[in-house]
Design a protein around this motif. Sequence first.
Motif, PDB file in Angstrom:
ATOM      1  N   ILE A  73       0.826  -1.219   0.000  1.00 33.29           N
ATOM      2  CA  ILE A  73       0.000   0.000   0.000  1.00 33.29           C
ATOM      3  C   ILE A  73       0.853   1.259   0.000  1.00 33.29           C
ATOM      4  CG2 ILE A  73      -2.120  -0.932   0.992  1.00 33.29           C
ATOM      5  CD1 ILE A  73      -1.076  -0.043   3.732  1.00 33.29           C
ATOM      6  N   LEU A  75       3.056   2.512   2.056  1.00 29.82           N
ATOM      7  CA  LEU A  75       3.118   3.291   3.288  1.00 29.82           C
ATOM      8  C   LEU A  75       4.288   2.799   4.128  1.00 29.82           C
ATOM      9  CD1 LEU A  75      -0.625   3.621   4.378  1.00 29.82           C
ATOM     10  CD2 LEU A  75       0.861   5.389   3.449  1.00 29.82           C
ATOM     11  N   GLU A 103      -3.743   7.011  -3.329  1.00 28.43           N
ATOM     12  CA  GLU A 103      -4.842   7.424  -2.447  1.00 28.43           C
ATOM     13  C   GLU A 103      -6.152   6.785  -2.875  1.00 28.43           C
ATOM     14  OE1 GLU A 103      -4.944  11.718  -2.323  1.00 28.43           O
ATOM     15  OE2 GLU A 103      -2.996  11.722  -1.305  1.00 28.43           O
ATOM     16  N   ARG A 106      -5.898   2.910  -1.914  1.00 30.04           N
ATOM     17  CA  ARG A 106      -6.017   2.611  -0.490  1.00 30.04           C
ATOM     18  C   ARG A 106      -7.466   2.799  -0.031  1.00 30.04           C
ATOM     19  NH1 ARG A 106      -1.811   6.668   0.585  1.00 30.04           N
ATOM     20  NH2 ARG A 106       0.107   5.738  -0.187  1.00 30.04           N
ATOM     21  N   GLY A 107      -7.917   1.883   0.765  1.00 28.60           N
ATOM     22  CA  GLY A 107      -9.275   1.988   1.286  1.00 28.60           C
ATOM     23  C   GLY A 107     -10.283   1.455   0.299  1.00 28.60           C
ATOM     24  N   ALA A 134     -13.480   7.747   6.630  1.00 25.24           N
ATOM     25  CA  ALA A 134     -13.068   6.679   5.719  1.00 25.24           C
ATOM     26  C   ALA A 134     -14.127   6.480   4.643  1.00 25.24           C
ATOM     27  CB  ALA A 134     -12.842   5.388   6.488  1.00 25.24           C
ATOM     28  N   SER A 137     -14.156   9.685   2.261  1.00 24.01           N
ATOM     29  CA  SER A 137     -13.004   9.852   1.370  1.00 24.01           C
ATOM     30  C   SER A 137     -13.000   8.808   0.259  1.00 24.01           C
ATOM     31  CB  SER A 137     -11.699   9.773   2.167  1.00 24.01           C
ATOM     32  OG  SER A 137     -11.461   8.436   2.541  1.00 24.01           O
ATOM     33  N   ASN A 138     -13.683   7.699   0.471  1.00 18.74           N
ATOM     34  CA  ASN A 138     -13.723   6.690  -0.579  1.00 18.74           C
ATOM     35  C   ASN A 138     -14.967   6.791  -1.442  1.00 18.74           C
ATOM     36  OD1 ASN A 138     -11.242   5.246  -0.144  1.00 18.74           O
ATOM     37  ND2 ASN A 138     -12.113   4.615   1.803  1.00 18.74           N
TER      38      ASN A 138
ATOM     39  N   SER C 212      -4.002   4.617   5.224  1.00 24.05           N
ATOM     40  CA  SER C 212      -4.439   3.334   4.665  1.00 24.05           C
ATOM     41  C   SER C 212      -5.944   3.329   4.385  1.00 24.05           C
ATOM     42  CB  SER C 212      -4.076   2.184   5.606  1.00 24.05           C
ATOM     43  OG  SER C 212      -5.004   2.089   6.664  1.00 24.05           O
ATOM     44  N   LYS C 213      -6.675   4.239   5.033  1.00 26.51           N
ATOM     45  CA  LYS C 213      -8.113   4.347   4.744  1.00 26.51           C
ATOM     46  C   LYS C 213      -8.352   5.054   3.423  1.00 26.51           C
ATOM     47  CE  LYS C 213      -9.350   6.526   8.611  1.00 26.51           C
ATOM     48  NZ  LYS C 213     -10.104   7.017   9.790  1.00 26.51           N
TER      49      LYS C 213
END
Lengths: 585, 315, 309
Positions: A73, A75, A103, A106-107, A134, A137-138, C212-213
């Motif tokens: 991911i 990170l 970005e 992720r998620g 969460a 943002s997705n 990670s979200k």
Amino acid sequence: MSSVTRETDGNTVNSQNDERPILEIKDLEVGFNTQNGLVKAVDGVNITLYRGQSLAIVGESGSGKSTTAHAIINLLPGTGKITGGSIKLDGQELSTATPKEMEDIRGRRIGFVPQDPMSNLNPVWSIGFQVEEAIRSNGIASGKKDVRARAIEVLKQAGLGDADRRLKQYPHQFSGGMRQRVLIGMGLAANPQLLIADEPTSALDVTVQRVILDHLETLTRDLGTTLLFITHDLGLAAERAEQLVVMYKGKVVESGPSVKILKDPQHPYTQRLVAAAPSLASRRIQASDTPLAELDIHAPAEAEVVDLIATAEARAEAREHAADLPPAIVVEDLTKVYKIRGSGEFKAVDNVSFQIAKGTTMALVGESGSGKSTVAKMLLKLEDATSGKIIVGGQDLNALGGKELFNLRSRMQPVFQDPYGSLNPLRNIGNTISEPMSVHGVGTRKSRQARVFELLDQVSLPKMLVSRYPNELSGGQRQRIAIARALALKPEIVILDEAVSALDVLVQAQILRLLADLQAELDLTYLFITHDLAVVRVIADHVAVMQKGKIVEYSSTDEVFDNPQQQYTQDLLAAIPGASIELAS
Amino acid sequence: MPSRNSQQNHFVAPLEETPLVAIDQVKTEGKPSNLWIDAWHDVRKRPMFWISSVMIFVIVTVALFPSLFTSVDPTFCELSKSLDGPGGDSVLGYTKQGCDIYSRIIYGTGTSLSVGIIVTVLVFVLGIVFGAFAGFYGGWVDGVLSRVGDIFFSIPYILAAVVIMSVFSAYRSVWIISLAIGIFAWPSTARVLRAEIFRVKNADYVMAATAIGVSRFRILLRHVLPNSIAPVIVVTTISLAAAIVAEATLSFLGVGLPSTTMSWGNDISQAQNDLRVAPQTLIYPSIALSLTVLSFIMLGEVVRDALDPKARAAR
Amino acid sequence: MAGYILRRVLQAVPVLLGTTFLIYFMVFAMPGDPIVALFGDKTPNPAVIEQLRERYHFDQPFIVQYLLFLKGIFVGDFGISFSGQPVTEILAKTFPVTLRLAALAIFFEMIAGIGVGLIAGLRKGKFFDSSALAVSLILISVPVFVIAFVAQLVFAINLGWFRATVGPGAPLQDLILPALVLATISFAQIQRLTRSSVIETSGQDFVRTAASKGLSRRRIVPVHILRNSLIPVVTYLAVDFGTLMVGATVTEGIFNVPGVGRTLYQAIIRGERPTVVAFVTVMVLIYLVVNLLVDLLYAVLDPRIRYAK
């Protein structure tokens, strides 16, 4: 339901029969910039994961397993960066993706469940806020109401029944298990194709761990999410994943179907791991009906003894001659009550009684907060008992004066859990080991020096360490020093408070073997305090199971394992990872 | 059902490529190291450490042997040279009284440094006694000592010194001004030590020492204090700088040292009215003062970076 | 929360008693007649001496004297100044000015300190970070009265951007320069504190989890990094207030700002001890109240304290 039998279950979501791998890692290399140049943490790793499958990466600390997960991911912590190879998610290259692309991935496409539930939620924002951001943002939902509704749904799905009420609460108001559920909920909030779970339950009590893993398993199956698991526990990995990847020093040493690897490990490192995993060892002891002393153990690939069954066998042999000995410790109706400001009293230890025969090992087993460590502290007179009796070598601990207590201390010594906290970082090893002798005025400077060398030899460490400091040693080596210090005054009793819990399995197996050998050699009595029932099977003669300050079951080790009387003990036994794996061929 | 084709092969890495190392091998190379040894290795690699050390060395030398650096008597003043600029016999010019600025700066160094050192020793000793007993013994001892610390902490130390110095105006001297500053400056050191001891005293090695039978006081001296002293060292280095500033501020306000004592604060205070006509009278003593403070602040910064694991990570 | 507030207030009571006692003790532990000694070599107004004698009750035992002094503080009687004017009256005139100056200074130092500290922390080890460190170390090293004089000389006298001294009524634009000077004292500390706090928070697990979200950097920095980093900075505000008051005494004196600090400054310069004692007492009280408020603000920022039992 375990994953090994899962293939035969009908599974509707995975029936789409997509045969392209969802994740394909090729020759991955990850390096960290340090003062000594680039250090490779991951070196040429290949992993292929197909849709709907579950795969576990297993390894000790420093094997590169978490780094691999973080590389996927993108990170990586600190100075870490991908220096070679490729990571493809559904055909799309991730190692060269822009920050913006990552970005989006992720998620939404890769969910992530981190290791420590205590540190992975922001303490200043409410649970609801963190789940909602969460979702927003997705792009899963927009509008205050929809987002909230989805947040409640996500948390309910993760097993938080009263989610709507709990949205406003803060992380510190949640228990570890509940926080982990929140993190799982967040990881799955956007229905990702792939979920990476990095040691998702290592910080939790075994019974909670089991419930959460069961839930995670059902949830990912129902949602059709592919699961990538990171763990240090071979038993857990084999039980929860179809595929295993064993990592060692940044490289993959063995990979393939779980059961196959477990039954027939090919690489010497995997063989070592299988031999040293307590969960599997206790399972193997369980599986063979033969008495331990007669078990035939095939020697491990290396000369180094890491096979826990061999340890158990050696111990059982020594024990045969140690029947009907007088008790070294008698504990009667021991109670400890703490006064809590505002809310009255808390009974940490409640009417606990047991005895330990000379030269034997008794294990005190319980989850966090069960009061097991408080018992140890009272035995060591680090805390005073509220009521009850502790008799050590015929002397009542509570009736002892200062001088007698001082003398008694030389006969009973502790080894504590945290290898990083058990040695004074500013005193060298020689001074640390000889301190008990100088405090008790034993011998001359010269004879103490000789004794320090003898003790280092007993714990299999080189003499040159006397002038060294603890921060140069590994966790296992520090625990050896702590054992040497404990043995300096030739005690009869050693109290081991979670003494091997913080160590990697191979090191743990080594220390367990050392403890068994020392016991046989020096006729030591052990009180072995642990949360890990699997280890108990290897090391203990008697077991007392503690729950909420009380002993709920107290018997010989065989009896507790073969014929547990209490529901709680049965739950604990069932929660040992790998319990459902059939190993007896 | 997962598709059959996605069945994965059993892969085993060749042993040559993944050789096994002995479990938990002892590393035998290198020299012994602990926090202090590591800190020293860390510190001596940093230019800032050497710059501040050299500056402090020079300052201390000037303070001890001022006559090595100037032959001009700082108290020999000629009004005829009042506010003259640099040139001739004088490097930096003359004050309003016609005294040589350079010479006054040289002779003022000792005053600033003495106050700094006396205050620092006072703060260090009081801070350690209060902090160590409060932190280690806890309970009512902590309750009483911490409240006393709170009271002293609640009066900003310069304000307290202002009151003391105005009350004891007849007895102004380096010792009195140092006492006046130090007596209210120690609580922050005590707080730092107390917090650190709270952390350290629950370490397993302290419990192990108790289980061996080591006495409480010896545990405090041998195990707890040495492991909690690092942040105190950092605070102490910085408090030396703060004390020098405090002395100058008090002298500037006119409640510091008597005007007969050579002091940068006094000189700055007296120069303020001539700022427009002769800025050098104010600027040069200010630079001397600032450089002295800067050298200790820099040393404190380096020491913090070396001793504080958090600061280490932040670099 | 209510329990927390109550505990804080109760803890402040012994501190309040202790500090007032200390100040009282410092002044009146002197040998001889304290009232006469209080004036040193000055010749006081006989009426003032009489009023002081009345206020400090010298016919009573020491402890009773102190209790009566304390009672005076509680009913808002801080005594009278050297010139015979009640301190409360002077306060009413000067306090609003100082409040404006302090607010302006805190505003400047917070904006600059947090802003620079945040950027330095996010770019640790880069050029910006090193420059910020250099500027901070220099600002910490130069005493505030030197900064004040230099600023007065450069920005007011030479460049003429501001007035060198504050005009009548202390208009806001005249307060900008003294406020900037005052702000330099704590700017460096706040900047360093913010920086280390930002670096520490950035390394926390929950920041990685936030990423990670799928959150963007633009959201993570203010919401998860800056928000958490502010907690220690706010705590520092309490300590900082002490520095600010000393700083205000010096800067108000130099820029002639008609506030509490200048009154104290002039009293010190002129050796008017009764006024000095009265004003230091007032400042300590303000300091205590500010500390209490910051403790409460801390609870607002940190839910772990807000919801503690």
